[in-house]
Design a protein around this motif. Structure first.
Motif, PDB file in Angstrom:
ATOM      1  N   PRO A  69      -0.026 -11.123  -2.043  1.00 46.99           N
ATOM      2  CA  PRO A  69       1.147 -11.617  -2.771  1.00 46.99           C
ATOM      3  C   PRO A  69       1.761 -12.878  -2.162  1.00 46.99           C
ATOM      4  N   GLU A  70       1.811 -12.950  -0.837  1.00 45.26           N
ATOM      5  CA  GLU A  70       2.383 -14.129  -0.188  1.00 45.26           C
ATOM      6  C   GLU A  70       1.565 -15.378  -0.502  1.00 45.26           C
ATOM      7  N   THR A  71       0.250 -15.232  -0.515  1.00 43.17           N
ATOM      8  CA  THR A  71      -0.632 -16.371  -0.788  1.00 43.17           C
ATOM      9  C   THR A  71      -0.498 -16.827  -2.239  1.00 43.17           C
ATOM     10  N   ILE A  72      -0.517 -15.892  -3.164  1.00 37.60           N
ATOM     11  CA  ILE A  72      -0.393 -16.242  -4.577  1.00 37.60           C
ATOM     12  C   ILE A  72       0.966 -16.866  -4.860  1.00 37.60           C
ATOM     13  N   SER A  73       2.012 -16.325  -4.252  1.00 39.31           N
ATOM     14  CA  SER A  73       3.355 -16.879  -4.430  1.00 39.31           C
ATOM     15  C   SER A  73       3.412 -18.330  -3.967  1.00 39.31           C
ATOM     16  N   ARG A  74       2.761 -18.604  -2.838  1.00 40.03           N
ATOM     17  CA  ARG A  74       2.750 -19.981  -2.327  1.00 40.03           C
ATOM     18  C   ARG A  74       1.986 -20.908  -3.270  1.00 40.03           C
ATOM     19  N   ILE A  75       0.866 -20.440  -3.819  1.00 38.48           N
ATOM     20  CA  ILE A  75       0.088 -21.266  -4.749  1.00 38.48           C
ATOM     21  C   ILE A  75       0.882 -21.540  -6.024  1.00 38.48           C
ATOM     22  N   PHE A  76       1.562 -20.521  -6.527  1.00 37.77           N
ATOM     23  CA  PHE A  76       2.418 -20.735  -7.701  1.00 37.77           C
ATOM     24  C   PHE A  76       3.442 -21.832  -7.422  1.00 37.77           C
ATOM     25  N   ARG A  77       4.030 -21.783  -6.246  1.00 40.39           N
ATOM     26  CA  ARG A  77       5.112 -22.705  -5.897  1.00 40.39           C
ATOM     27  C   ARG A  77       4.596 -24.124  -5.634  1.00 40.39           C
ATOM     28  N   GLU A  78       3.465 -24.231  -4.938  1.00 43.68           N
ATOM     29  CA  GLU A  78       2.988 -25.545  -4.505  1.00 43.68           C
ATOM     30  C   GLU A  78       2.062 -26.228  -5.506  1.00 43.68           C
ATOM     31  N   TYR A  79       1.258 -25.442  -6.232  1.00 41.08           N
ATOM     32  CA  TYR A  79       0.235 -26.040  -7.098  1.00 41.08           C
ATOM     33  C   TYR A  79       0.514 -25.892  -8.587  1.00 41.08           C
ATOM     34  N   ARG A  80       1.503 -25.089  -8.933  1.00 32.22           N
ATOM     35  CA  ARG A  80       2.014 -25.008 -10.304  1.00 32.22           C
ATOM     36  C   ARG A  80       0.933 -24.737 -11.368  1.00 32.22           C
ATOM     37  N   PRO A  81       0.205 -23.636 -11.274  1.00 33.99           N
ATOM     38  CA  PRO A  81      -0.789 -23.324 -12.313  1.00 33.99           C
ATOM     39  C   PRO A  81      -0.106 -23.039 -13.642  1.00 33.99           C
ATOM     40  N   THR A  82      -0.831 -23.289 -14.732  1.00 31.98           N
ATOM     41  CA  THR A  82      -0.301 -22.968 -16.061  1.00 31.98           C
ATOM     42  C   THR A  82      -0.932 -21.694 -16.622  1.00 31.98           C
ATOM     43  N   ILE A  83      -2.133 -21.349 -16.132  1.00 32.49           N
ATOM     44  CA  ILE A  83      -2.795 -20.105 -16.549  1.00 32.49           C
ATOM     45  C   ILE A  83      -3.233 -19.365 -15.293  1.00 32.49           C
ATOM     46  N   PHE A  84      -2.900 -18.090 -15.243  1.00 27.07           N
ATOM     47  CA  PHE A  84      -3.221 -17.264 -14.078  1.00 27.07           C
ATOM     48  C   PHE A  84      -4.099 -16.105 -14.509  1.00 27.07           C
ATOM     49  N   PHE A  85      -5.207 -15.903 -13.783  1.00 28.52           N
ATOM     50  CA  PHE A  85      -6.146 -14.814 -14.059  1.00 28.52           C
ATOM     51  C   PHE A  85      -6.119 -13.833 -12.882  1.00 28.52           C
ATOM     52  N   ALA A  86      -6.038 -12.542 -13.185  1.00 27.24           N
ATOM     53  CA  ALA A  86      -6.031 -11.547 -12.120  1.00 27.24           C
ATOM     54  C   ALA A  86      -6.498 -10.210 -12.672  1.00 27.24           C
ATOM     55  N   VAL A  87      -6.502  -9.205 -11.816  1.00 27.58           N
ATOM     56  CA  VAL A  87      -6.806  -7.828 -12.208  1.00 27.58           C
ATOM     57  C   VAL A  87      -5.518  -7.028 -12.104  1.00 27.58           C
ATOM     58  N   PRO A  88      -5.449  -5.848 -12.734  1.00 25.49           N
ATOM     59  CA  PRO A  88      -4.193  -5.095 -12.756  1.00 25.49           C
ATOM     60  C   PRO A  88      -3.574  -4.831 -11.394  1.00 25.49           C
ATOM     61  N   VAL A  89      -4.390  -4.519 -10.385  1.00 28.36           N
ATOM     62  CA  VAL A  89      -3.819  -4.207  -9.071  1.00 28.36           C
ATOM     63  C   VAL A  89      -3.084  -5.407  -8.490  1.00 28.36           C
ATOM     64  N   VAL A  90      -3.528  -6.619  -8.796  1.00 23.90           N
ATOM     65  CA  VAL A  90      -2.847  -7.825  -8.308  1.00 23.90           C
ATOM     66  C   VAL A  90      -1.500  -7.996  -9.010  1.00 23.90           C
ATOM     67  N   TYR A  91      -1.470  -7.759 -10.316  1.00 17.22           N
ATOM     68  CA  TYR A  91      -0.187  -7.847 -11.022  1.00 17.22           C
ATOM     69  C   TYR A  91       0.803  -6.818 -10.473  1.00 17.22           C
ATOM     70  N   ARG A  92       0.332  -5.631 -10.163  1.00 19.39           N
ATOM     71  CA  ARG A  92       1.218  -4.615  -9.595  1.00 19.39           C
ATOM     72  C   ARG A  92       1.765  -5.050  -8.236  1.00 19.39           C
ATOM     73  N   MET A  93       0.894  -5.594  -7.373  1.00 17.57           N
ATOM     74  CA  MET A  93       1.325  -6.042  -6.047  1.00 17.57           C
ATOM     75  C   MET A  93       2.345  -7.170  -6.147  1.00 17.57           C
ATOM     76  N   LEU A  94       2.133  -8.081  -7.098  1.00 16.93           N
ATOM     77  CA  LEU A  94       3.062  -9.207  -7.254  1.00 16.93           C
ATOM     78  C   LEU A  94       4.431  -8.726  -7.739  1.00 16.93           C
ATOM     79  N   LEU A  95       4.449  -7.759  -8.652  1.00 14.49           N
ATOM     80  CA  LEU A  95       5.725  -7.217  -9.120  1.00 14.49           C
ATOM     81  C   LEU A  95       6.472  -6.527  -7.986  1.00 14.49           C
ATOM     82  N   GLU A  96       5.766  -5.778  -7.163  1.00  9.80           N
ATOM     83  CA  GLU A  96       6.412  -5.116  -6.027  1.00  9.80           C
ATOM     84  C   GLU A  96       6.939  -6.139  -5.030  1.00  9.80           C
ATOM     85  N   HIS A  97       6.164  -7.164  -4.779  1.00  6.91           N
ATOM     86  CA  HIS A  97       6.568  -8.252  -3.878  1.00  6.91           C
ATOM     87  C   HIS A  97       7.858  -8.899  -4.394  1.00  6.91           C
TER      88      HIS A  97
END
Length: 350
Positions: A69-97
């Motif tokens: 989650p920390e790594t993905i959060s940093r990428i969202f902030r620094e690289y500004r993607p417009t489309i994000f691809f993941a699996v359900p467990v990653v979405y769950r971890m990001l919501l908890e984070h």
């Protein structure tokens, strides 16, 4: 989910997935920046991070680090993607984070995509309600190179795999090899021009999977009257405790409605008489919560939402579930532990 089989594809298959899934679902536009937490060695990640951006002259964001989650959060902030691809467990971890005070900046995202494992309806709805971005769940396979069913922008039915994409055909076959009646569950067979030619030097496995132009996916599905496809589970994960099919995915969707449940998996268990029954393996959201109280809550939830034969009779609480490298729950490992009476020794699986 098992040993690599070496699906043999032609270069033309890459272009076919670009003309089908990419054109129909992603609808890429100038300025899009694609970021996939699933990596290039997997068919899902290959399309997301390489072939789709390359064929459309767009930017891909690659990351060597583990998708924490920390790594993905940093990428969202620094690289500004417009489309994000993941699996359900990653979405769950990001919501908890995000819930734990680590604000996730999703302001650049216009679209999210999920695959690899069925996205629980509750998880998709929670993500959209929290961040205002749809999650398009779909199903694909290495044998088909990418997605052949998907939800679409503005037409999302959470809990479903969406609709069949243009350029593909699908049919449902029962365990005797006959087509199922409308509305009934069946084994999903798929056909389309992105299908692999077979498995590398594995003629017997190839003959089992690739049949007269069709690919046997190993998934159990139903289709509703509106054309949406509903994943019931892997064919070898579904079971008949009382002579009627139980879909792990359906029961897990009910369990995950509880705010006290972080993750859940349903497998075939056995009661004190060694008779087949539904077993729920549950990961509590907070370690300090009483398992007995949560079990009572879950039993009440299931009584309201499920017919009796689908309601779990056993509840096992674990600190984590076993996952594959692509984010799929390894239910076979849970079954093995239950059958060998080693449930009490379960730990956290990476």
């Amino acid at each position: 989910t098992g040993e690599p089989k070496g699906a043999v594809h032609c270069q033309s298959d890459i272009f076919y997935t670009n003309e089908t899934y990419c054109r129909e679902v992603l609808e890429l536009r100038e300025g899009d920046r694609l970021f996939s937490s699933s990596r290039l060695p997997f068919a899902y990640g290959l399309g997301n991070s390489f072939t789709f951006p390359l064929l459309n002259g767009l930017t891909t964001i690659l990351c060597r680090e583990k998708p924490a989650p920390e790594t993905i959060s940093r990428i969202f902030r620094e690289y500004r993607p417009t489309i994000f691809f993941a699996v359900p467990v990653v979405y769950r971890m990001l919501l908890e984070h995000h819930r734990h005070g680590n604000a996730l900046d999703t302001s650049s995202l216009r679209l999210c995509v999920s695959a690899g494992e069925a996205l629980p309806a509750q998880l998709g709805e929670e993500w959209q309600n929290t961040f205002g971005v749809e999650v398009l769940d779909g199903i694909g396979s290495t044998e088909m190179l990418h997605m052949f069913m998907s939800n679409h922008q503005g037409d999302v039915r959470y809990g479903s795999s969406g609709k069949l994409l243009n350029g593909y055909e699908a049919r449902l076959i029962d365990h005797e090899g006959a087509a199922t009646a409308a509305g009934e569950a069946g084994n999903l067979w798929i056909r389309g021009d992105s299908a692999a030619r077979g498995y590398w030097r594995r003629p017997e496995t190839t003959a089992q999977t690739f049949v007269s132009g069709w690919v046997r996916t190993g998934d159990l599905y139903t289709q509703d009257a509106a054309g949406y496809w509903w994943h019931m589970g892997r064919s070898d994960d579904c079971f008949k405790p009382t002579g009627q099919w139980v879909s792990p995915v359906e029961v897990e969707g009910v369990l995950l409605r509880s705010e006290n449940v972080r993750a859940a998996a349903v497998v075939e268990g056995f009661d004190e008489h060694r008779l087949s029954c539904v077993c729920a393996v549950v990961v509590k959201r907070n370690d300090g919560d009483a398992a007995g109280l949560i079990e009572d809550e879950l039993r009440a939830l299931c009584e309201k939402a499920l017919p009796r034969f689908k309601q779990p009779r056993q509840y096992v609480f674990m600190s984590g579930l076993p996952y594959t490298a692509t984010g799929k729950v390894q239910r076979f490992k849970l079954r093995e532990q239950l059958r060998s009476h080693k449930v009490a020794s379960f730990g956290v699986f990476a």
